[in-house]
Design a protein around this motif. Structure first.
Motif, PDB file in Angstrom:
ATOM      1  N   ARG A   1      -8.293  -9.621 -10.226  1.00 10.00           N
ATOM      2  CA  ARG A   1      -8.461  -9.711  -8.769  1.00 10.00           C
ATOM      3  C   ARG A   1      -7.302 -10.448  -8.129  1.00 10.00           C
ATOM      4  N   ALA A   2      -6.852 -11.527  -8.772  1.00 14.04           N
ATOM      5  CA  ALA A   2      -5.734 -12.298  -8.226  1.00 14.04           C
ATOM      6  C   ALA A   2      -4.416 -11.536  -8.322  1.00 14.04           C
ATOM      7  N   SER A   3      -4.337 -10.563  -9.238  1.00 17.54           N
ATOM      8  CA  SER A   3      -3.090  -9.817  -9.441  1.00 17.54           C
ATOM      9  C   SER A   3      -2.978  -8.594  -8.546  1.00 17.54           C
ATOM     10  N   ILE A   4      -4.059  -8.249  -7.861  1.00 17.25           N
ATOM     11  CA  ILE A   4      -4.069  -7.004  -7.091  1.00 17.25           C
ATOM     12  C   ILE A   4      -2.959  -6.968  -6.052  1.00 17.25           C
ATOM     13  N   VAL A   5      -2.808  -8.054  -5.293  1.00 15.46           N
ATOM     14  CA  VAL A   5      -1.834  -8.062  -4.196  1.00 15.46           C
ATOM     15  C   VAL A   5      -0.398  -7.922  -4.707  1.00 15.46           C
ATOM     16  N   PRO A   6       0.055  -8.775  -5.647  1.00 16.58           N
ATOM     17  CA  PRO A   6       1.430  -8.580  -6.148  1.00 16.58           C
ATOM     18  C   PRO A   6       1.636  -7.239  -6.844  1.00 16.58           C
ATOM     19  N   VAL A   7       0.612  -6.727  -7.515  1.00 17.50           N
ATOM     20  CA  VAL A   7       0.730  -5.417  -8.159  1.00 17.50           C
ATOM     21  C   VAL A   7       0.898  -4.320  -7.109  1.00 17.50           C
ATOM     22  N   MET A   8       0.214  -4.451  -5.993  1.00 20.73           N
ATOM     23  CA  MET A   8       0.353  -3.464  -4.919  1.00 20.73           C
ATOM     24  C   MET A   8       1.788  -3.421  -4.401  1.00 20.73           C
TER      25      MET A   8
ATOM     26  N   VAL B   1      -0.390  -0.962   2.784  1.00 20.97           N
ATOM     27  CA  VAL B   1      -0.341  -1.937   1.690  1.00 20.97           C
ATOM     28  C   VAL B   1      -0.388  -3.368   2.234  1.00 20.97           C
ATOM     29  N   GLU B   2       0.327  -3.616   3.321  1.00 27.88           N
ATOM     30  CA  GLU B   2       0.348  -4.967   3.890  1.00 27.88           C
ATOM     31  C   GLU B   2      -1.015  -5.360   4.454  1.00 27.88           C
ATOM     32  N   VAL B   3      -1.670  -4.424   5.137  1.00 29.57           N
ATOM     33  CA  VAL B   3      -3.006  -4.710   5.678  1.00 29.57           C
ATOM     34  C   VAL B   3      -3.992  -4.969   4.549  1.00 29.57           C
TER      35      VAL B   3
ATOM     36  N   LEU C   1       3.683  -7.888   8.765  1.00 28.46           N
ATOM     37  CA  LEU C   1       3.605  -6.623   9.488  1.00 28.46           C
ATOM     38  C   LEU C   1       4.766  -6.501  10.463  1.00 28.46           C
ATOM     39  N   ARG C   2       5.111  -7.613  11.107  1.00 32.64           N
ATOM     40  CA  ARG C   2       6.233  -7.599  12.039  1.00 32.64           C
ATOM     41  C   ARG C   2       7.533  -7.306  11.304  1.00 32.64           C
ATOM     42  N   ARG C   3       7.702  -7.864  10.122  1.00 30.20           N
ATOM     43  CA  ARG C   3       8.915  -7.605   9.343  1.00 30.20           C
ATOM     44  C   ARG C   3       9.021  -6.136   8.965  1.00 30.20           C
ATOM     45  N   ILE C   4       7.888  -5.532   8.611  1.00 28.32           N
ATOM     46  CA  ILE C   4       7.899  -4.116   8.263  1.00 28.32           C
ATOM     47  C   ILE C   4       8.324  -3.277   9.462  1.00 28.32           C
ATOM     48  N   VAL C   5       7.775  -3.595  10.642  1.00 26.04           N
ATOM     49  CA  VAL C   5       8.133  -2.852  11.850  1.00 26.04           C
ATOM     50  C   VAL C   5       9.617  -3.016  12.153  1.00 26.04           C
ATOM     51  N   ILE C   6      10.122  -4.241  12.043  1.00 21.50           N
ATOM     52  CA  ILE C   6      11.542  -4.492  12.302  1.00 21.50           C
ATOM     53  C   ILE C   6      12.416  -3.748  11.297  1.00 21.50           C
TER      54      ILE C   6
END
Length: 338
Positions: A252-259, A325-327, A3-8
């Motif tokens: 279920r395991a693929s959801i995060v990288p797919v997002m 997406v990050e949250v 989240l910090r990287r996104i803000v930066i």
């Protein structure tokens, strides 16, 4: 940390946009100051004093006027480009939230005054295009995961369609509309309201769909195939779990990288949406962006205020979507529960 990287990242993007915007605004204001100087030296009784002061400093009277007199009416000339850009971005942001004073900068917006109506039209188009792209990409990727042959076809199609500009399909649909019984109004901008208006988005959505769905499908396929190769998949199969349950674990395991693959596609699709919006006259941000630069045989006109509005909307949209997406990725990350 993410989240910090996104803000930066978006802070750096905002500062860069502000600097370019401020530089452009100062250029426009300086041009206006030179035009004001012509009237000043022709009609103002104090013009002689200014000429004398300029000669003492060895300066051109017009340059002296712009540097020392014009900043009284145009304080932007005495500020840094970054500060001017940030001030205008803040003003643009306030304008998005509600009515705000424009500080006499309305001339920076040119012939089109940005408003929420343009944003609404683009958001409708973007949402419809993304839903269509995601659904088709999921269908293609699930088929590619099951079939090695179809996976090869998908890779070839992704390379081919990604190399075709979106306006090519727009032209094809224009020809289809012209030489078929399809109502020609579908190529002449938005008309009507409500559900009747949605018909005018059909061909624009198809134009984006044909370009953007293949790359997203290929990305999802790569993620899914990598997940099928993980050790835990064989372990669950060795435990005697039904294949349907194993596949549910993989999905279920693929959801995060797919997002994250989708997020990259979402940002890329926005460029296609702006182009198609302008060509189909959907009266959205693409139309606004096209009005920021007007080239005539005698001069070039750039309206930084209109440009700032479009950039600000897209930066805010991408920032909010990236944070969401990050949250969700943090909450949905299943690795610890395998």
């Amino acid at each position: 940390m993410s989240l910090r990287r996104i803000v930066i990242r978006y802070t750096i993007v905002t500062l860069l946009v502000a600097f370019v915007l401020g530089y452009a605004i100062k250029g426009v204001v300086e041009k206006r100051a030179y035009l004001e100087a012509i009237d000043f030296f022709q009609y103002n009784p104090n013009a002689g004093k200014v000429v004398a002061a300029a000669e003492k400093l060895g300066m051109d009277p017009f340059e002296y006027y712009v540097k020392y007199i014009a900043p009284k009416n145009h304080p932007e000339l005495g500020k840094s480009s970054l500060r001017v850009g940030l001030e205008y971005l803040v003003l643009t942001f306030k304008g998005l939230l509600g009515p705000s004073r424009e500080r006499g900068w309305s001339y920076l917006c040119g012939f089109i005054k940005p408003s929420w109506d343009f944003v609404y039209n683009t958001l409708i188009f973007l949402v419809m295009a993304e839903v269509a792209v995601v659904l088709l990409a999921l269908l293609l990727s699930f088929r590619a995961v099951k079939s090695e042959r179809f996976s090869g076809f998908l890779q070839t199609a992704a390379r081919a369609f990604n190399g075709i500009p979106v306006w090519f399909f727009v032209v094809l649909f224009f020809l289809l509309i012209i030489y078929s019984p399809i109502p020609s109004d579908l190529a002449n901008g938005l008309k009507g309201s409500g559900l009747r208006m949605l018909a005018y988005f059909v061909f624009p959505v198809l134009s984006v769909l044909l370009v953007a769905s293949w790359g997203l499908a290929e990305g999802i396929t790569v993620v899914m195939r990598e997940e099928f190769g993980q050790f835990y998949v064989e372990a669950k199969r060795a435990m005697g779990l039904p294949e349907s349950r194993v596949k549910r674990h993989i999905v279920r395991a693929s959801i995060v990288p797919v997002m994250h693959v989708w997020l990259q596609n979402f940002i890329e699709v926005q460029t296609l949406v702006l182009v198609v919006d302008y060509l189909f006259k959907l009266n959205g941000l693409g139309t606004v962006l096209a009005s920021t630069l007007i080239i005539t045989p005698d001069s070039v006109f750039f309206f930084p205020g209109t440009f700032a509005f479009v950039v600000m909307v897209l930066v805010l949209l991408n920032f909010l979507v990236s944070m969401t997406v990050e949250v969700l990725s943090i909450k949905l990350e299943p690795r610890g529960g395998k």
